[in-house]
Design an enzyme around this catalytic site. Structure first.
Site, PDB file in Angstrom:
ATOM      1  N   TYR A   1       0.823  -1.220   0.000  1.00 55.29           N
ATOM      2  CA  TYR A   1       0.000   0.000   0.000  1.00 55.29           C
ATOM      3  C   TYR A   1       0.856   1.269   0.000  1.00 55.29           C
ATOM      4  O   TYR A   1       0.436   2.283   0.529  1.00 55.29           O
ATOM      5  CB  TYR A   1      -0.947  -0.017   1.209  1.00 55.29           C
ATOM      6  CG  TYR A   1      -2.225  -0.823   0.964  1.00 55.29           C
ATOM      7  CD1 TYR A   1      -3.024  -0.609  -0.163  1.00 55.29           C
ATOM      8  CD2 TYR A   1      -2.660  -1.770   1.886  1.00 55.29           C
ATOM      9  CE1 TYR A   1      -4.193  -1.332  -0.382  1.00 55.29           C
ATOM     10  CE2 TYR A   1      -3.836  -2.503   1.674  1.00 55.29           C
ATOM     11  CZ  TYR A   1      -4.597  -2.271   0.537  1.00 55.29           C
ATOM     12  OH  TYR A   1      -5.769  -2.977   0.331  1.00 55.29           O
TER      13      TYR A   1
ATOM     14  N   ASN B   1     -13.812  -3.513   3.445  1.00 56.99           N
ATOM     15  CA  ASN B   1     -14.481  -3.776   2.164  1.00 56.99           C
ATOM     16  C   ASN B   1     -14.084  -5.108   1.518  1.00 56.99           C
ATOM     17  O   ASN B   1     -14.175  -5.290   0.318  1.00 56.99           O
ATOM     18  CB  ASN B   1     -14.315  -2.590   1.206  1.00 56.99           C
ATOM     19  CG  ASN B   1     -12.859  -2.303   0.886  1.00 56.99           C
ATOM     20  OD1 ASN B   1     -11.965  -3.023   1.327  1.00 56.99           O
ATOM     21  ND2 ASN B   1     -12.629  -1.267   0.104  1.00 56.99           N
TER      22      ASN B   1
HETATM   23  O1  CDP Z   1      -9.129  -1.099  -2.862  1.00 50.34           O
HETATM   24  P1  CDP Z   1      -9.322  -0.099  -3.967  1.00 50.34           P
HETATM   25  O2  CDP Z   1      -8.271  -0.185  -5.040  1.00 50.34           O
HETATM   26  O3  CDP Z   1     -10.721  -0.137  -4.506  1.00 50.34           O
HETATM   27  O4  CDP Z   1      -9.204   1.339  -3.266  1.00 50.34           O
HETATM   28  P2  CDP Z   1      -7.931   2.273  -3.013  1.00 50.34           P
HETATM   29  O5  CDP Z   1      -8.335   3.669  -3.298  1.00 50.34           O
HETATM   30  O6  CDP Z   1      -6.723   1.749  -3.709  1.00 50.34           O
HETATM   31  O7  CDP Z   1      -7.736   2.171  -1.428  1.00 50.34           O
HETATM   32  C1  CDP Z   1      -7.118   1.043  -0.861  1.00 50.34           C
HETATM   33  C2  CDP Z   1      -7.900   0.653   0.365  1.00 50.34           C
HETATM   34  O8  CDP Z   1      -7.759   1.676   1.359  1.00 50.34           O
HETATM   35  C3  CDP Z   1      -9.419   0.532   0.177  1.00 50.34           C
HETATM   36  O9  CDP Z   1      -9.799  -0.714  -0.347  1.00 50.34           O
HETATM   37  C4  CDP Z   1      -9.929   0.734   1.596  1.00 50.34           C
HETATM   38  O10 CDP Z   1      -9.806  -0.467   2.352  1.00 50.34           O
HETATM   39  C5  CDP Z   1      -8.932   1.751   2.153  1.00 50.34           C
HETATM   40  N1  CDP Z   1      -9.479   3.108   2.108  1.00 50.34           N
HETATM   41  C6  CDP Z   1     -10.097   3.622   3.243  1.00 50.34           C
HETATM   42  O11 CDP Z   1     -10.208   2.949   4.262  1.00 50.34           O
HETATM   43  N2  CDP Z   1     -10.612   4.910   3.215  1.00 50.34           N
HETATM   44  C7  CDP Z   1     -10.501   5.672   2.129  1.00 50.34           C
HETATM   45  N3  CDP Z   1     -11.003   6.910   2.126  1.00 50.34           N
HETATM   46  C8  CDP Z   1      -9.880   5.151   0.979  1.00 50.34           C
HETATM   47  C9  CDP Z   1      -9.369   3.877   0.991  1.00 50.34           C
END
Ligand code: CDP
Ligand code: MG
Length: 139
Positions: free
Chosen positions: A49, A112
């Site tokens: 991440y 999620n």
């Molecule tokens: O997982 P995805 O690629 O859909 O989303 P991302 O924008 O790459 O963010 C990675 C992960 O960070 C997400 O799946 C969420 O678990 C977390 N996240 C969060 O908790 N709150 C946010 N505002 C954005 C992301």
């Protein structure tokens, strides 16, 4: 043929959703070529991440992701990176359409259920972070 990295997050594993989630990708016609239950180290979650470092949710995200076992997988199929993201639904489960994984199984952004690579570059980077080439079965 394309490869992607998918991972059932600790909430999905804890809730017993591994089988249901795998069944969806199998039914779609994709093939799992590697998979393992594992606990992610602090070092690995930081690498995975790295793009999110400094974000307000980063601490919760990394703490949560190392809080229990995940199920990490490599899947293969045509156009799988984009299609798997469609099947997962929006990052925010409140916006995820019913019928998608997050739309059906999740209610909160920070719980999620699943991760999926968002580009060919990230797919190859993430696969190499979690798996050695000899762990991937040749179909
Ligand atoms: O997982 P995805 O690629 O859909 O989303 P991302 O924008 O790459 O963010 C990675 C992960 O960070 C997400 O799946 C969420 O678990 C977390 N996240 C969060 O908790 N709150 C946010 N505002 C954005 C992301
Ligand atoms: Mg992402």
């Amino acid at each position: 043929m394309e490869r992607t990295f998918l991972m059932i997050k600790p909430d999905g594993v804890r809730r017993g959703l591994i089988g249901s989630i795998i069944a969806r990708f199998e039914a779609k016609g994709f093939k799992m070529i590697a998979g393992k239950l594992m606990i992610i180290s602090d070092e690995l979650v930081k690498k995975h991440y790295y793009e999110h470092e400094g974000k307000p949710y980063y601490h919760d995200l990394t703490t949560f992701m190392t809080s229990g076992p995940v199920f990490a997988m490599v899947w293969e199929g045509e156009d799988i990176i984009k299609l798997a993201r469609f099947m997962m639904g929006s990052t925010d489960p409140e916006k995820a359409t019913p019928g998608t994984i997050r739309g059906d199984y999740a209610t909160r952004m920070n719980r999620n259920v699943i991760h999926g690579s968002d580009s060919p570059e990230n797919a190859s980077r993430e696969i190499n972070l979690f798996f050695n080439e000899d762990e991937c079965v040749r179909l």
